[in-house]
Design a protein around this motif. Structure first.
Motif, PDB file in Angstrom:
ATOM      1  N   LEU B 183       0.879  -1.184   0.058  1.00  0.00           N
ATOM      2  CA  LEU B 183      -0.114  -0.251  -0.111  1.00  0.00           C
ATOM      3  C   LEU B 183       0.828   1.137   0.045  1.00  0.00           C
ATOM      4  O   LEU B 183       1.701   1.418   0.677  1.00  0.00           O
ATOM      5  N   GLU B 184       0.725   2.259  -0.818  1.00  0.00           N
ATOM      6  CA  GLU B 184       1.360   3.545  -1.054  1.00  0.00           C
ATOM      7  C   GLU B 184       0.343   4.574  -0.765  1.00  0.00           C
ATOM      8  O   GLU B 184      -0.526   4.784  -1.580  1.00  0.00           O
ATOM      9  N   LEU B 185       0.519   5.310   0.282  1.00  0.00           N
ATOM     10  CA  LEU B 185      -0.665   6.234   0.729  1.00  0.00           C
ATOM     11  C   LEU B 185       0.316   7.452   1.345  1.00  0.00           C
ATOM     12  O   LEU B 185       1.192   7.207   2.222  1.00  0.00           O
ATOM     13  N   PHE B 186       0.063   8.845   1.102  1.00  0.00           N
ATOM     14  CA  PHE B 186       0.583   9.909   1.959  1.00  0.00           C
ATOM     15  C   PHE B 186       2.179   9.825   1.626  1.00  0.00           C
ATOM     16  O   PHE B 186       2.748  10.128   2.584  1.00  0.00           O
ATOM     17  N   GLY B 187       2.630   9.281   0.567  1.00  0.00           N
ATOM     18  CA  GLY B 187       4.111   9.292   0.319  1.00  0.00           C
ATOM     19  C   GLY B 187       4.807   8.011   1.031  1.00  0.00           C
ATOM     20  O   GLY B 187       5.914   8.065   1.368  1.00  0.00           O
ATOM     21  N   LEU B 188       3.953   7.084   1.883  1.00  0.00           N
ATOM     22  CA  LEU B 188       4.358   6.324   2.943  1.00  0.00           C
ATOM     23  C   LEU B 188       4.281   4.710   2.101  1.00  0.00           C
ATOM     24  O   LEU B 188       3.227   4.820   1.576  1.00  0.00           O
ATOM     25  N   ALA B 196       6.226   2.157   9.199  1.00  0.00           N
ATOM     26  CA  ALA B 196       5.272   2.683   8.896  1.00  0.00           C
ATOM     27  C   ALA B 196       3.855   1.826   9.122  1.00  0.00           C
ATOM     28  O   ALA B 196       2.971   2.246   9.939  1.00  0.00           O
ATOM     29  N   THR B 197       4.205   0.797   8.921  1.00  0.00           N
ATOM     30  CA  THR B 197       3.069  -0.369   8.890  1.00  0.00           C
ATOM     31  C   THR B 197       2.667  -0.552  10.391  1.00  0.00           C
ATOM     32  O   THR B 197       1.337  -0.577  10.974  1.00  0.00           O
ATOM     33  N   TYR B 198       3.562  -0.785  11.377  1.00  0.00           N
ATOM     34  CA  TYR B 198       3.478  -1.030  12.665  1.00  0.00           C
ATOM     35  C   TYR B 198       2.888   0.161  13.189  1.00  0.00           C
ATOM     36  O   TYR B 198       1.828   0.303  13.860  1.00  0.00           O
ATOM     37  N   TYR B 199       3.303   1.273  12.977  1.00  0.00           N
ATOM     38  CA  TYR B 199       2.867   2.698  13.334  1.00  0.00           C
ATOM     39  C   TYR B 199       1.301   2.793  13.092  1.00  0.00           C
ATOM     40  O   TYR B 199       0.566   3.249  13.957  1.00  0.00           O
ATOM     41  N   LEU B 200       1.030   2.534  11.837  1.00  0.00           N
ATOM     42  CA  LEU B 200      -0.462   2.780  11.536  1.00  0.00           C
ATOM     43  C   LEU B 200      -1.203   1.765  12.313  1.00  0.00           C
ATOM     44  O   LEU B 200      -2.262   2.351  12.737  1.00  0.00           O
TER      45      LEU B 200
END
Ligand SMILES: Nc1ncnc2c1ncn2[C@@H]1O[C@H](COP(=O)(O)OP(=O)(O)OP(=O)(O)O)[C@@H](O)[C@H]1O
Ligand SMILES: [Mg+2]
Lengths: 259, 373
Positions: B183-188, B196-200
């Motif tokens: 998944l690419e969203l908001f530049g992440l 990023a996945t963990y924090y999401l």
């Protein structure tokens, strides 16, 4: 009788017309017709199995009659759902005291205080929305002010009865249906209940199903007697006690006072 | 006496905040991305168990079809990601690989809108919610209660699972949807091993816990608990019980659907095993072990149970006996800690509880009579 029959002269608030209830063939109520006036306290008595509880069930929508109609304040409510009937101002106390046992006394009252019944609106209501003082007062009225934060399941039988009465007061229904409110109460508690009911007259209309004649004498304006699903007689305590038909109906159950 | 052990709301808030803090700073102490991915998975399970707590713990609806919501959410996300994968055989504009193998000539209509991330993410929440709305309306209007609700939701799960496996041309069938783009969203980029996945996931769980806490402490949450206690009594106070039950089921489904989407991100595939009976039963066990009437308890139940399971899974011998351990744990908790592990926390004395104990004593003293006042 009754210097305390304040307001019993108001118009008719409840009409039962020719109600018939059948439970798979068994006729529990057979053509019951009954009028109750605004602000009145009506006692409903009768031998076991006379159909008193069923009559209350019909009024609050728990049981749908096979025929006949129920009119509350000029509006027919016969086919409405239970919660709709409650919103029209009918409150019900059950024969087996029923409260929310896992919730505290305070939470029980907050549930009963149904200002707005909607799911989504209630998502944005927290605490008791400024009714805290009113709830404290009600708790005081029924002697539960010390127990506000106690789970209802931890109350004694008598206290549970009182809590359910307090819930009905929080609900503030126009018409309150009480099924054997003093069952399991001590003499002292019963006397307190009588005192409370006398105070409710006028502001609320009450229909009280009872067996305890002493209690009935304390509170009633007019008594309706049911027998085998019908209205047998109606009148003051004195009239009912001397009524030959009523005596006959109670034969075998130890007489009217012992019922 | 049960109700008295509950802590005041501020104590709860402190507990929830502490939990959120711990899961948010965890990556600072974990250098191994593989391990972080594992923790992310546990948190997703925490989220789906917390979702069950809303319907089961608070409204008394034991939804044995929780995996339906979880699985549908997972597939919605996977469909969007699948459409971003450039298939090896057919190139950039091509069909997903499994469709080519199944001789599908053009993209099925319901796949089309999943080209949009916005649609896919909305669908991951709304599809389970709408399904819950339909089931809830049907079941609760008909006054179906208790174990019958559980049976109906379980049957629904089995049916949907069979349909997904059976329609291989449309769903990837038994293999599920694999080989997904990240998944690419908001530049992440949210690939399974990304921070990023963990924090999401951690932020989602934290937000869900606090929002859930707001719901269960609202009047609606109170009515839900009253319905759990005695649904008939609630009716005679003027509440439409079916509407409240349906709401609880829908909210629970929405959160579970969201958890399903996150699960696709950590796993990088979607499979009919996400949407199957064992998952549903595991969710029930996690919630029961942690404490079904507590959102945080349920979440921690899931994290603890799956965490233990995960650490054992490196030793195959233990894994064999895992089902046994889990079953035994469930029985022990149900017998000795019916309110779950969180009830141990509830027993920690706090300043405020002295007053409550005094009140309890008063009640006990006046059990046989009412204070004359
Ligand atoms: N759900 C039901 N199914 C079948 N029969 C019922 C049902 N409810 C009540 N009855 C029967 O209907 C009759 C009237 O019952 P009801 O409970 O109204 O009497 P009651 O006057 O309240 O009696 P009591 O003084 O014992 O409370 C009884 O014969 C009872 O057995
Ligand atoms: Mg009765």
């Amino acid at each position: 009788m009754p210097a305390n029959a304040v307001g019993a002269t108001g118009g008719t608030i409840l009409e039962l017309r020719d109600i018939t209830v059948e439970f798979s063939g068994f006729v529990a109520i057979a053509g019951l017709t009954l009028d109750v006036h605004e602000g009145e306290l009506r006692c409903l008595i009768g031998p076991n199995g006379a159909g008193k509880t069923t009559a209350l069930d019909v009024i609050c929508g728990k049981v749908k009659p096979a025929s006949g109609k129920v009119v509350l304040g000029g509006r027919e409510i016969t086919r409405l759902e239970e919660h709709q009937i409650a919103r029209h101002g009918v409150g019900r106390k059950f024969q087996v005291p029923s409260v929310f046992r896992d919730l505290t006394v305070r939470q029980n009252m907050e549930v009963a205080l149904c200002r707005a019944p909607g799911v989504l609106g209630n998502l944005f209501r927290f605490g008791n929305s400024g009714a805290s003082e009113q709830l404290e007062k009600l708790a005081e009225l029924v002697g539960l002010e010390e127990a506000m934060d106690v789970a209802a399941g931890a109350l004694s039988h008598g206290q549970t009865q009182w809590l359910e009465i307090a819930l009905l007061l929080a609900q503030d229904a126009r018409l309150i249906l009480m099924d054997e409110p003093t069952a399991g109460m001590t003499a002292h508690e019963t006397a307190k209940t009588a005192e409370l009911f006398n105070r409710l007259k006028g502001r609320h209309t009450l229909i009280v199903v009872e067996h305890d004649m002493g209690f009935i004498k304390e509170i009633s304006d007019i008594i309706s007697v049911m027998h085998q699903g019908r209205l047998l007689a109606e009148g003051t305590v004195r009239e009912i006690e001397t009524n030959a038909e009523v005596r006959a109906a109670y034969l075998g159950s130890g007489g009217i006072s012992g019922a | 006496m049960d109700g008295q052990r509950k802590h005041p709301i501020w104590a709860k808030l402190v507990g929830y905040a502490a939990f959120c803090l711990v899961i948010l700073i965890l990556p600072l102490f974990i250098t191994d991305d593989y391990l972080l991915n594992k923790f992310a998975r546990y948190l997703v399970f925490g989220l789906v168990a917390m979702a069950l707590s809303i319907s089961w713990g608070y409204a008394g609806i034991l939804n044995l079809g929780q995996a339906v919501s979880f699985g549908l959410g997972s597939y919605c996300m996977a469909m969007a990601l699948k459409l971003r994968t450039i298939p090896i055989q057919t190139g950039a504009e091509g069909l997903p690989d499994f469709m080519v193998w199944n001789n599908v000539k053009s993209l099925p209509w319901f796949w089309e809108p999943f080209h949009s991330y916005g649609f896919a993410i909305a669908a991951g929440v709304l599809v389970p919610t709408i399904l819950a709305l339909l089931i809830g309306t049907f079941v609760f209007r008909a006054r179906v209660t208790g174990v019958y609700v559980s049976i109906i939701t379980l049957a629904l799960l089995v049916v949907i699972n069979l349909v997904v496996i059976d329609r291989q041309r449309l769903t990837g069938g038994f293999n599920g949807l694999t080989d997904l783009a990240p998944l690419e969203l908001f530049g992440l980029t949210f690939d399974p091993y990304a921070h990023a996945t963990y924090y999401l996931i951690a932020v989602s769980l934290g937000a869900a816990l606090f929002l859930g806490l707001a719901v269960v402490h609202s009047k609606t949450g109170l009515i839900m608990q009253a319905i759990r206690d005695d649904e008939n009594r609630v009716r005679y106070f003027g509440y439409d019980v079916a509407a409240y039950q349906t709401f609880a089921l829908c909210l629970s489904a929405a959160v579970a659907g969201f958890a399903g989407m996150l699960y696709t991100l950590v796993m990088a595939f979607a499979s009919p095993t996400f949407l199957a009976v064992p998952v549903s039963l595991s969710i029930v066990i996690w919630s029961a072990v942690g404490g079904r009437a507590s959102l945080l308890g349920s979440a921690m139940g899931a994290i603890i149970v799956t965490g233990v399971q995960g650490s054992l899974s490196d030793t195959p011998a233990f894994l064999e006996t895992w089902t046994l351990i889990m079953g035994a744990l469930f029985i022990v908790v149900v017998l000795f800690l019916p309110r779950g592990l969180i009830s141990l926390v509830d027993r920690i004395p706090l300043g405020g509880s002295a007053r409550r104990r005094a009140a309890a004593a008063t009640v006990a003293a006046s059990r046989s009579g009412i204070n004359a006042g």
